[in-house]
Design an enzyme around this catalytic site. Structure first.
Site: not given
Ligand code: DX5
Ligand code: ZN
Length: 216
Positions: A7, A32, A34, A36, A65, A67, A138, A176
């Protein structure tokens, strides 16, 4: 054999290209990313332009990913930016829009992923199993790297592996949050195919050895 997906939340953002190449040099096949939005989770990170920039400098599998609230608004742009896997959260919209978003992702030729937070029961995923290429469980509350692994999420993987064996056997199971050399074997024993690792990977002195050990 498991796949590691480092990540980049724990990477040095000033030297992202260097760090992506470091992931590849260590033998990681995926990376990965992330995303957000400060609404779905209490943190803001990076978005579409960064995924597009990464796509230009790497052939690693881009495991994005999301979020974010109501991801359906952005899935086409993330697909166009070069994501290989695009994962959305079950809790981020209505059931109707989650179905639509998964279908929109696949329509763009991108692999569709669906994730649940620790507090969401695994059975909630059942109506979507055939529409997914990846399910992300998660093992921390989404929002921040460096939290402690929640081993009590492992029954979710066991339940999914059993369900998927009849309805969608090629769907990958990803874990994750808090994955390191101690917790990775627990995930693999429970049936995980892909292990995300942020802080543990970036802190490891010998990253190639870390990757080799996790991918055993
Ligand atoms: C948390 C993110 C994770 C995070 C994992 O919301 O989804 O991908 O980067 O970091 P570690 O491995 O440090 O728990
Ligand atoms: Zn993540």
């Amino acid at each position: 054999m498991a796949i590691i997906s480092p990540s980049i939340l724990s990477a040095d953002f000033v030297n992202l290209e260097r760090d992506i190449h470091m992931c590849r040099a260590a033998g990681a096949p995926w990376v990965h990313v992330d995303v957000m939005d400060g609404h779905f989770v209490p943190n803001i990170t990076i978005g579409i332009p960064v995924v597009a920039a990464l796509r230009k400098v790497t052939d690693l599998v881009l495991d994005v990913h999301l979020m974010i609230e109501r991801p359906i608004r952005y899935v086409e742009q993330f697909c166009a930016s070069g994501a290989d896997y695009l994962t959305i959260h079950l809790e981020s919209d209505t059931a109707e829009n989650i179905h639509k978003a998964l279908s929109a992702i696949r329509a763009k030729g991108v692999k569709a992923g669906l994730s649940i937070k620790p507090g969401t029961p695994v059975e909630a995923l059942e109506p979507y199993l055939k529409e997914c290429d990846l399910i992300l469980i998660m093992t921390v509350e989404p929002g921040f790297g460096g939290q402690s692994f929640m081993a009590d999420m492992m029954p979710k993987l066991i339940w999914l592996r059993e369900k998927l064996s009849s309805v969608n056997p090629s769907c990958l199971l990803e874990v994750d949050g808090g994955v390191d050399l101690n917790t990775a074997p627990i995930c693999k024993d429970a049936g995980a195919d892909v292990l995300v690792s942020g802080s543990a990977f970036f802190k490891a002195r010998d990253k190639a050895a870390f990757v080799a050990e996790i991918q055993k």
